[in-house]
Design an enzyme around this catalytic site. Structure first.
Site, PDB file in Angstrom:
ATOM      1  N   GLU A  29       1.244  -0.711   0.278  1.00  0.00           N
ATOM      2  CA  GLU A  29       0.333  -0.111   0.193  1.00  0.00           C
ATOM      3  C   GLU A  29       0.495   1.036   0.041  1.00  0.00           C
ATOM      4  O   GLU A  29       1.580   1.732   0.383  1.00  0.00           O
ATOM      5  CB  GLU A  29      -1.086  -0.441   1.083  1.00  0.00           C
ATOM      6  N   GLU A  71      -4.723  -6.346   3.002  1.00  0.00           N
ATOM      7  CA  GLU A  71      -3.716  -7.219   3.318  1.00  0.00           C
ATOM      8  C   GLU A  71      -3.569  -8.581   2.844  1.00  0.00           C
ATOM      9  O   GLU A  71      -3.069  -9.438   2.756  1.00  0.00           O
ATOM     10  CB  GLU A  71      -3.436  -7.119   4.772  1.00  0.00           C
ATOM     11  N   PHE A  94       2.476  -1.716   8.952  1.00  0.00           N
ATOM     12  CA  PHE A  94       2.559  -2.132  10.131  1.00  0.00           C
ATOM     13  C   PHE A  94       2.012  -3.344  10.687  1.00  0.00           C
ATOM     14  O   PHE A  94       1.275  -4.158  10.179  1.00  0.00           O
ATOM     15  CB  PHE A  94       1.717  -0.821  10.755  1.00  0.00           C
ATOM     16  N   ILE A  98      -0.996  -7.812  10.627  1.00  0.00           N
ATOM     17  CA  ILE A  98      -1.202  -8.978  10.159  1.00  0.00           C
ATOM     18  C   ILE A  98      -2.348  -9.943  10.936  1.00  0.00           C
ATOM     19  O   ILE A  98      -2.350 -11.605  10.067  1.00  0.00           O
ATOM     20  CB  ILE A  98       0.388  -9.641  11.387  1.00  0.00           C
ATOM     21  N   HIS A 140      -0.795   0.172  16.409  1.00  0.00           N
ATOM     22  CA  HIS A 140       0.266   0.641  15.372  1.00  0.00           C
ATOM     23  C   HIS A 140       1.813   0.048  16.222  1.00  0.00           C
ATOM     24  O   HIS A 140       3.265   0.646  15.800  1.00  0.00           O
ATOM     25  CB  HIS A 140       0.067   2.065  15.275  1.00  0.00           C
TER      26      HIS A 140
END
Ligand SMILES: Cc1ncc(C[n+]2csc(CCOP(=O)(O)OP(=O)(O)O)c2C)c(N)n1
Ligand SMILES: [Mg+2]
Lengths: 336, 323
Positions: A29, A71, A94, A98, A140
């Site tokens: 991104e 993602e 970041f 995940i 974050h």
């Protein structure tokens, strides 16, 4: 030798490997930014932290691919491309994100080779940003490498300085297994000597950043910097600390750690991650099993507490291990 | 649909409060007093207010985004406690542990701003499920950016809401950008059409027009409350600042934001409409502006003066109980 920042070292590794091999591509991104924008669509960001700056302009948008915010599809696409002939470097902006794409890493990429009976190669790199220190809040700021380290099939890299960042990233791109490359956001501006030419640092080889004989300090990522600082402080009091930078959590260089502990008899592991089921716990357990007879004191961990990362900078400072906290534990242990 | 004078004044006050809150925060952020990242809602006020004015505190829920201040104010979260939270102070809505991207107030039906893009829509499904099973008549509204629209969670949530006929309004805010990338590049097809593909009634409205948003939201909320299941609204939105406070916006043509402020300012458009229709007069709105300015002034001063969180609070509230 030229001085470069951690950010510049990573950019250089990417550029040099892209020059060397046109199968190396970047997916993420805003890795270029500006696509479709009213300014005309030229590269406008080079990643949210500017790490991939200039690469889209140099290599074109076919090789530096801006994606929608998605993602699972980013990591899955990169894994599938890796399986079919490309060498993708996917960016997970970041590491906290995940959660959105873990399946593609955990059940898919990490297991291909084993579950396909050794037939697959997945030269995938996932570059991702870890760590606290910027007041970025609970979603974050996390140091999530322990949960990746426990996954068989993944290699997990935690560079603590610009020199290592370049060499380890080049190794990661050349490696035929899936690699998670964890960049610490509070290290991006740190600099040191970094050669201009490409070089690869093998995985599973810790670095001894301070030689010493009284106690072994093992650090991970940004914590290595703090460990070095503590060693330098204590040296003024005639205390000799050996600092080990593990550089990769998987594979883990147990031999270097054990050798040091056998020499010093004392071990403190410093880890920014939460304390349960952590890399620090793993290192402590290895030392307890395999260097037991050499230990003169209990093994200690200095870690974040078992809490999320608070947004408040005041609380975040309390959350993080610091040189002062490490020093207290080290001095205590030396008196044991 | 004719709004009463009180309703109009309330809507104006909320929109103005959001605007002042954000514009002032921008100044404060650039002066270095605000920690963390800051994503400003200026320009999009009519969207949050157009729907939230029709939601109840106790039974209706919203799920928000990283750009959440406007949603919070529109849903009635205390402005002073929000400001303290953004300064990460002790008396902030979340005790300083959440910050700008995590302001949440469950008593006000505010499920939290969210630093994970696409994080909120599934949570809103849950709030809608609770409302359905507990028969509260409540509605759940996730706010979703054009960028977030591309997350799998959004597709999954629309399908689930349609399958279970949940009382929801998917409120898409298409401000044309996700960070530094335009929606024209990253968001294929149309968001409205995506909703329709799930048989979810969907409309597109001008998000700078409070009345257009209000009317679309009214229909959608009514449908949800009457057991008609989910609806979707795509509001065309105008982001007056960059992605975050301090963004150099190299991806935007010079003058673009100026043009937006001139021609797509929901506050100006609102004021023009209500004065032309002789529903409110300008003096009444000016009086609100003065009060709002004072409120924000006080909120900033109080936030700056508020103490840091107690050190022990670091360890508190990880669990309800840990045994
Ligand atoms: C899962 C996840 N991916 C990426 C990000 C980084 N990020 C934060 S905001 C944002 C853009 C969101 O765009 P949009 O949904 O259009 O909302 P807007 O910023 O326009 O309000 C991105 C990519 C994130 N916070 N979470
Ligand atoms: Mg957007």
């Amino acid at each position: 030798m030229p001085i470069k920042t951690y950010r510049e070292a990573i950019n250089e590794a990417l550029r040099q490997e892209m020059e060397a091999n046109d199968r190396v591509i970047i997916i993420g991104e805003d890795v270029a930014g500006g696509a479709g924008g009213s300014a005309g669509g030229a590269e406008a960001a080079g990643g949210v932290m500017g790490i991939t700056a200039g690469l889209a302009t140099k290599f074109g948008r076919d090789r530096v691919i801006d994606t929608p915010i998605t993602e699972s599809a980013i990591i899955g696409m990169a894994a599938g491309a890796a399986l079919t002939g490309m060498r993708p470097v996917a960016e997970l902006m970041f590491a906290d994100f995940i959660g959105v794409c873990l399946d593609q890493i955990y059940n898919q990429a990490a297991k291909f080779r084993y579950m396909f009976g050794g037939k697959a190669r997945t030269p995938l790199v996932v570059r991702t940003m870890i760590g606290a220190g910027m007041g970025a809040g609970p979603q974050h700021s996390q140091a999530i490498y322990p949960m990746l380290t426990m996954i068989p099939g993944l290699k997990v890299i935690v560079p603590s300085n610009a020199y290592d960042a370049k060499g380890l990233l080049i190794q990661a791109i050349r490696d035929d297994d899936p690699v998670i490359f964890c960049e610490h956001k509070s290290l991006l501006g740190d600099s040191c000597e970094v050669p201009d030419e490409p070089y690869a640092i093998p995985f599973g080889q810790a670095a001894i950043t301070r030689k010493g004989s009284d106690l072994t300090l093992v650090g991970i990522s940004r914590m290595v910097k703090f460990c070095n600082e503590v060693a330098d402080r204590l040296q003024k009091d005639g205390i000799s600390i050996e600092v080990i930078d593990i550089r990769t959590t998987s594979p883990l260089d147990a031999a270097t750690i054990l050798e040091s502990v056998k020499k010093t008899g004392r071990l403190v592991v410093v880890d920014e991650a939460n304390p349960m089921c952590s890399v620090a716990s793993e290192i402590a357990s290895i030392a307890a099993s395999d260097a037991f007879d050499y230990l003169d004191a209990p093994i200690k961990k200095v870690t974040a507490p078992h809490t999320p990362v608070p947004a408040s900078p005041t609380l975040e400072a309390l959350y993080l291990p610091t040189p002062d906290k490490i020093e207290v534990v080290v001095r205590d242990l030396l008196e044991y | 649909m004719q709004l009463s004078r009180d309703q109009l004044l309330s809507a104006y006050r909320r929109m103005r409060t959001i605007r002042e809150f954000e514009e002032r925060l921008h100044v404060e952020f650039l002066s270095g007093t605000v920690p963390g990242f800051l994503h400003l809602y200026s320009g999009q006020e009519a969207i949050a207010v157009g729907i939230c004015e029709q939601l109840d505190d106790d039974r209706d829920y919203i799920g928000s985004t990283h750009r959440g201040h406007g949603h919070c104010i529109a849903k009635g979260v205390d402005v002073k406690a929000m400001m303290k939270e953004i300064y990460c102070k002790k008396n902030g809505v979340c005790g300083g542990k959440g910050g700008s991207m995590h302001i949440a107030d469950l008593d006000k039906g505010m499920l939290g701003a969210n630093a994970i893009v696409g994080g909120a829509p599934p949570l809103a499904l849950g709030a809608a499920l609770s409302a359905k099973l507990l028969k509260t008549g409540g509605v759940a509204v996730p706010f979703i950016g054009d960028g977030a629209a591309n997350q799998g969670t959004v597709a999954e949530s629309m399908n689930m809401a349609a399958v279970l006929k949940l009382p929801m309004v998917f409120m898409f805010e298409n401000n044309g950008y996700a960070e530094f990338t335009a929606a024209s590049y990253a968001t294929a097809g149309s968001i409205e059409a995506r909703a329709k593909a799930y048989n979810i009634p969907a409309v597109t409205v001008d998000g700078a027009d409070f009345f257009a948003v209000y009317e679309a939201a009214r229909e959608a909320i009514e449908r949800a409350r009457n057991g008609g299941g989910p609806s979707a609204i795509e509001a065309k939105a105008y982001r007056f600042w960059g992605h975050f406070a301090g963004d150099p916006q190299r991806y935007r043509a010079a003058g673009e934001t100026k043009e937006l402020r001139e021609n797509h300012d929901c506050l100006k458009i609102f004021a023009d409409k209500v004065t032309q229709a002789a529903l409110l007069d300008q003096a009444e709105m000016n009086a609100i502006d003065v009060e709002v300015m004072q409120l924000i002034e006080d909120a900033v001063a109080e936030a700056k003066a508020d103490p840091q969180p107690d050190p022990e609070s670091l360890y508190k509230d990880v669990y309800v109980s840990y045994n």
